[in-house]
Design a protein around this motif. Structure first.
Motif, short mmCIF file in Angstrom:
data_model
loop_
_atom_site.label_atom_id
_atom_site.label_comp_id
_atom_site.label_asym_id
_atom_site.label_seq_id
_atom_site.Cartn_x
_atom_site.Cartn_y
_atom_site.Cartn_z
N VAL A 90 0.83 -1.21 0.00
CA VAL A 90 0.00 0.00 0.00
C VAL A 90 0.86 1.26 0.00
O VAL A 90 0.42 2.32 -0.45
N LEU A 91 2.09 1.14 0.48
CA LEU A 91 2.97 2.30 0.60
C LEU A 91 4.17 2.25 -0.34
O LEU A 91 4.70 3.29 -0.74
N ALA A 92 4.59 1.06 -0.74
CA ALA A 92 5.85 0.89 -1.47
C ALA A 92 5.94 1.75 -2.72
O ALA A 92 6.97 2.38 -2.99
N CYS A 93 4.86 1.78 -3.51
CA CYS A 93 4.93 2.51 -4.78
C CYS A 93 5.08 4.01 -4.55
O CYS A 93 5.79 4.70 -5.30
N HIS A 94 4.45 4.55 -3.50
CA HIS A 94 4.54 5.98 -3.22
C HIS A 94 5.90 6.33 -2.61
O HIS A 94 6.48 7.38 -2.94
N ALA A 95 6.42 5.47 -1.74
CA ALA A 95 7.75 5.69 -1.18
C ALA A 95 8.80 5.65 -2.29
O ALA A 95 9.72 6.47 -2.31
N ARG A 96 8.65 4.71 -3.21
CA ARG A 96 9.58 4.60 -4.33
C ARG A 96 9.52 5.85 -5.21
O ARG A 96 10.55 6.36 -5.67
N ALA A 97 8.31 6.35 -5.46
CA ALA A 97 8.15 7.57 -6.27
C ALA A 97 8.82 8.77 -5.60
O ALA A 97 9.44 9.59 -6.27
N LEU A 98 8.71 8.86 -4.28
CA LEU A 98 9.36 9.96 -3.56
C LEU A 98 10.87 9.82 -3.60
O LEU A 98 11.60 10.81 -3.77
N LEU A 99 11.37 8.61 -3.48
CA LEU A 99 12.81 8.36 -3.54
C LEU A 99 13.36 8.80 -4.90
O LEU A 99 14.41 9.44 -4.98
N SER A 212 6.32 -2.75 -5.17
CA SER A 212 5.47 -1.94 -6.04
C SER A 212 4.91 -2.80 -7.17
O SER A 212 3.82 -2.56 -7.67
N HIS A 213 5.70 -3.78 -7.57
CA HIS A 213 5.29 -4.75 -8.58
C HIS A 213 5.02 -6.08 -7.88
O HIS A 213 5.27 -6.23 -6.70
#
Length: 286
Positions: A90-99, A212-213
């Motif tokens: 639920v969080l991984a894709c958004h954390a990755r986008a911020l990184l 994320s995937h």
């Protein structure tokens, strides 16, 4: 409240995290999102140098992912729900986008070499990459394809005329003209630019990308009523807490940079009481 860096170090050295640790990490993220939104809205519409202008666009995208992140995680005050989803996805894709977005944001906010027209080169390369990407997407639509092909030729010619570009190695020039790069720096150089350890960056990038995937790391160690099931468990709780703390740090640093460029908006940073719209009732401007 414990210093965020000290808290992050404690989390990394711990084998697990408690519910209290998780809630503290959530508060760090909540504060960072609130302050970023308040500062971002306060500086919106300003006249700025082109690179800084694109940097504020990137900051806006980072704020959007910050909002999505704080709305996605369990026990967020931003959402009312009778069910909590604890899966790290639920969080991984958004954390990755911020990184990732943090690299590009700081790249555009860096000073440019005016003698070599570096700022114009950065913007032209960005536009060429965008044009090339859209050309691939709309290749089957003749009207769109013809327009983007013409624009690509114009941007390539403009890029060739800029001194900064002319001083680059031929191999880099070739990649840029093909529309394969949106930034003159590679990822290792961008990570160095923000002062982050490359090995640490790569670990976060790989872990968050896997979740994320639907890649093996995201499902091979699923446990009945535990990791990866959506129920609360130690592995997902600490993954969520660490990602929230890192994301909070990224947003906080980016907000610092915006305030550095637009110092008059510094007063908008009021923690959980920062004012912006739309958002939770507590944060709405009156």
């Amino acid at each position: 409240m414990e210093d965020i860096e000290a808290f992050a170090q404690r989390l990394m050295s711990a084998e697990g995290s408690t519910r209290e640790d998780y809630l503290q990490a959530l508060e760090y993220l909540d504060i960072a999102v609130c302050e970023a939104l308040a500062v971002g809205q306060a500086q919106a519409g300003r006249m700025a140098a082109p690179c800084v202008g694109y940097g504020t666009y990137l900051f806006a995208r980072m704020c959007s992912h910050g909002v999505a992140a704080v709305r996605a995680v369990p026990f967020s005050r931003w959402v009312q729900s009778d069910h909590q989803e604890w899966g790290f996805n639920v969080l991984a894709c958004h954390a990755r986008a911020l990184l990732e977005g943090n690299l590009y944001f700081h790249y555009f906010m860096q000073p440019t070499n005016d003698e070599l027209d570096e700022g114009r080169a950065r913007v032209t390369l960005l536009q060429l990459n965008d044009c090339t990407s859209r050309l691939k997407m709309f290749n089957g639509v003749d009207e769109q394809r013809v327009w983007y092909e013409q624009q690509r030729l114009e941007l390539q010619e403009r890029l060739r005329s800029i001194p900064y570009f002319q001083n680059l190695p031929p191999a880099v020039q070739s990649q840029c003209l093909a529309g394969k790069k949106a930034w003159f720096l590679d990822r290792a150089q961008l990570v160095e630019l923000i002062g982050m350890d490359k090995a640490g960056f790569d670990i976060l990038w790989d872990l968050w990308s896997q979740h994320s995937h639907i890649h093996p790391v995201s499902f091979l160690r699923m446990e009945p009523n535990g990791r990866g099931t959506g129920l609360e468990c130690d592995p997902d709780r600490i993954y969520l807490a660490m990602a929230m703390v890192v994301s909070a740090g990224i947003l906080g640093d980016a907000t610092d940079k915006i305030v550095e460029v637009f110092p008059d908006v510094a007063g908008e940073r009021k923690g959980l009481d920062s004012k912006f719209r739309p958002g939770p009732k507590r944060n709405r401007r009156r």
